[in-house]
Write a protein that holds these residues in place. Sequence first.
Motif, mmCIF file in Angstrom:
data_model
loop_
_atom_site.group_PDB
_atom_site.id
_atom_site.type_symbol
_atom_site.label_atom_id
_atom_site.label_comp_id
_atom_site.label_asym_id
_atom_site.label_seq_id
_atom_site.Cartn_x
_atom_site.Cartn_y
_atom_site.Cartn_z
ATOM 1 N N LEU A 1 36.111 28.517 33.079
ATOM 2 C CA LEU A 1 36.466 29.598 32.162
ATOM 3 C C LEU A 1 35.725 30.885 32.503
ATOM 4 N N TRP A 2 34.694 30.761 33.371
ATOM 5 C CA TRP A 2 33.808 31.886 33.662
ATOM 6 C C TRP A 2 34.568 33.125 34.107
ATOM 7 N N ASP A 3 35.473 32.966 35.069
ATOM 8 C CA ASP A 3 36.169 34.131 35.620
ATOM 9 C C ASP A 3 37.008 34.855 34.570
ATOM 10 N N GLU A 4 37.489 34.101 33.608
ATOM 11 C CA GLU A 4 38.353 34.722 32.594
ATOM 12 C C GLU A 4 37.564 35.443 31.508
ATOM 13 N N VAL A 5 36.312 35.013 31.260
ATOM 14 C CA VAL A 5 35.583 35.583 30.116
ATOM 15 C C VAL A 5 34.287 36.288 30.491
ATOM 16 N N LYS A 6 33.952 36.355 31.783
ATOM 17 C CA LYS A 6 32.611 36.852 32.127
ATOM 18 C C LYS A 6 32.376 38.290 31.663
ATOM 19 N N ASP A 7 33.451 39.061 31.495
ATOM 20 C CA ASP A 7 33.277 40.446 31.035
ATOM 21 C C ASP A 7 33.447 40.580 29.530
ATOM 22 N N ALA A 8 33.668 39.466 28.855
ATOM 23 C CA ALA A 8 33.934 39.548 27.414
ATOM 24 C C ALA A 8 33.116 38.529 26.644
ATOM 25 N N LEU A 9 31.888 38.291 27.120
ATOM 26 C CA LEU A 9 31.070 37.244 26.487
ATOM 27 C C LEU A 9 30.723 37.562 25.038
ATOM 28 N N GLY A 10 30.784 38.859 24.676
ATOM 29 C CA GLY A 10 30.429 39.237 23.317
ATOM 30 C C GLY A 10 31.579 39.145 22.341
ATOM 31 N N LYS A 11 32.783 38.875 22.858
ATOM 32 C CA LYS A 11 33.948 38.785 21.966
ATOM 33 C C LYS A 11 33.903 37.492 21.158
ATOM 34 N N PRO A 12 34.576 37.501 19.993
ATOM 35 C CA PRO A 12 34.596 36.274 19.196
ATOM 36 C C PRO A 12 35.261 35.126 19.954
ATOM 37 N N GLY A 13 34.713 33.917 19.806
ATOM 38 C CA GLY A 13 35.292 32.755 20.453
ATOM 39 C C GLY A 13 36.716 32.505 20.011
ATOM 40 N N THR A 14 37.016 32.923 18.787
ATOM 41 C CA THR A 14 38.350 32.658 18.254
ATOM 42 C C THR A 14 39.393 33.634 18.801
ATOM 43 N N SER A 15 38.950 34.655 19.573
ATOM 44 C CA SER A 15 39.922 35.604 20.112
ATOM 45 C C SER A 15 40.618 35.053 21.350
ATOM 46 N N LEU A 16 40.135 33.937 21.869
ATOM 47 C CA LEU A 16 40.734 33.351 23.073
ATOM 48 C C LEU A 16 42.019 32.593 22.734
ATOM 49 N N SER A 17 42.817 32.307 23.780
ATOM 50 C CA SER A 17 44.030 31.511 23.561
ATOM 51 C C SER A 17 43.633 30.060 23.311
ATOM 52 N N GLY A 18 44.592 29.264 22.845
ATOM 53 C CA GLY A 18 44.309 27.865 22.521
ATOM 54 C C GLY A 18 43.697 27.090 23.675
ATOM 55 N N GLY A 19 44.305 27.260 24.875
ATOM 56 C CA GLY A 19 43.797 26.539 26.032
ATOM 57 C C GLY A 19 42.406 27.002 26.429
#
Lengths: 274, 284
Positions: A156-174
Motif C-alpha cells: 500500500l506504500w506507493d499509493e499512500v506515501k504522500d497522504a499519510l496524514g489523511k484519514p484512514g477512512t478516506s481510502l477505498s474499500g480494498g
Amino acid sequence: MTTLRNQALSDALARAEPAGSVGAWRLRVERLHAYFGRVHAVRGLSIAIAAHRITAIIGPSGCGKSTFLRCLNRMHEVVPGARVEGRVYLDGEDIYAPYVDPVTIRRRVGMVFQRPAPFPTMSIYDNVAAGLRLAGVRDRRRLDEAVERSLRQAALWDEVKDALGKPGTSLSGGQQQRLCIARALAVGPEVLLMDEPASALDPASTSKIEELARTLRETLTIVIVTHNMQQAARVSDNTAFMLAGELVEYGPTPQIFTRPGDHRTEDYVTGRFG
Amino acid sequence: MITPARTARRRLVTDRVMTALFLAAIVVAVAPLVSVLGYIVAQGVSGITWAFFTRLPAPVGEGGGGMANALVGTLTLIALASCVGVPVGILGGLFLAEIGGGALGWWIRFTADVLNGVPSIVVGVFVYALVVVPMKRFSALAGGIALGIMMIPLVMRTTEEMVRLVPAALREASLALGIPWWVTTLRVTLRAATAGVITGVMLAVARIGGETAPLLFTAFNTQYWQAGWDQPIASLTVQLYNYAIAPYDDWHRQAWAAALVLMAIVLVLNVAARAAGRPRSLGG
C-alpha cells in the motif's frame, strides 16, 4: 463417532505432514471445543498448521470456521458468553494455559477481519502505528520505520506515501483492507489470521489481497477462512474442510480439490451443496 | 374511478382533521416557550448594561451595581461540578456499556435513572448533611459537589448510549492488535464516541447551570467576590431568586437581566452541544 474419526484423520495427517517440505508446525490444535452460551460451534477439532504456509479453512456458512479462527488468538472469548475447551499450542506453548495473557498471544497472532475497520478518528499513519503506540512505543523513528515497512509489506506504500496524514477512512474499500493488514503487520506477528478478508471487496482488490497473502507467506504463517472455494484453491497450500463444527478433511490443497477422500468434501468442492 | 367517491371524500376529511390536530398540538407546545422567551427578552434587555457584567451588587437604595460575582460564581460552580460529574459519569458509562451486562449493571442503571429523577432540592439537603454540616459553613465546594452529583447520571447514561453505538468491529480490531482491554476502551472506544460524550456533558452542564434549589443551602450566596473554596459563593440563579422576591424595582430589573443571561448561557451550551455532536471526519 465422527469426532473420533476426525481425530484419527488429523492425527494421521499430522504424521503425514501435508505440506511436505517444512517440518515445523506453528500451531497445533487438540480437541478444541468452542461455545457461544449453549451453542456448540466447534466440536472437538484437532489440526496442525504448518509454518510459512497458507492454510485455508473452507466450509458452508455457520460451520464454525470463523469461530475456530478466533480461538487461535483468543479473540473468541471477547464475546460475552463465549467459552473454549481444549488446547491450542503456538510454537509448542499452550495459549490457553492459565498464566498466559491473551494480549501477548494477540501480538503474536494477528487478525484481519471480513470488513475493513480502520480507526475512524485516526490518519493512515496513526492507524498503522496504533498497535505499537497503544502498547507504549513513543520513539518516533521506530514508529516511522514500522509504518513504512508494514505499508510496503501490505503493498500500500506507493499509493499512500504522500497522504499519510489523511484519514484512514478516506481510502477505498480494498485499500482500507490493506491498511488493516498493514496495521496487523506493524506489531510483528508470527501468524496472521484472515477471516474472509476479501468477501466485501471487488475482484481487482480481491486479487491484490490474494497476491499479498502469497508474498507474506515468506515471513508469516497464514490461516485464511473463506467461503470462496476458488480463492482457497488459488492461494492456499493446505486446505481444511469443516462441516457442523467438525473437521471433515485436511490435506494439501490440490488433493482436497481433485481427489478428496471424503464424499462430503467432494460434494462441497464440486458445488453440490453449501 | 378506482375508489368510490364517498370513501375518498371521507378519507380527505379525516386527513384534514388529523393534520389540523397535529398543528394545534405543535402550537400548544411551542406557544409557552416562545412567550417565555419573548417576555424575558423584553423585560431583561433594559437591565443588560456594562455594569451588570462588571460590578458587584450595590447595597439597597444605592442603585446601579451588577452581578459580576454571580456570573463568575455560576461558571466556577459549573467547573467544580464538572470535576465531580464528568470523570465519574464517563467512567461509570464506560463500565455500563462495556462490562455492566449483569445484575450489577442493571442496578447501577436503575439507580442512575432514579437519581436523575430525584428532585434537586433533595440533592441539596443530602450535600448539606454530608458536606456543609461537618464543615460548619456553606461553601463553593459544597455547591459544586451538589451540582456534580446531579451531573453524574446524565453524563453516565449519555456516555453509555454513545459507547454502545461504537461498532464492535472497532473494539475487536484493537483487541486483535494485542492492545489491552482498558487501553482499547479509553483510547479507541471512548475516542470514537467523543463527539457524543461531549454533547452529553454540555447538555448536563446546561441543565445544572440553571439549578437553584441544590445551591440554596450548599453554596448559599454572597454579595461579594468569592473568598475561598470553603466560603459561600454567589450564583446567577440564587441571586436571581433573591432579587426577584425583593421589593425594589431596580433589583427586579436586574433579576430579569440575570434570567436573560442565564437563558443565553443555556442556549449557547445547547447550540455548542449540537455542533460538537455533529459527526466529524477526523478529530486531531
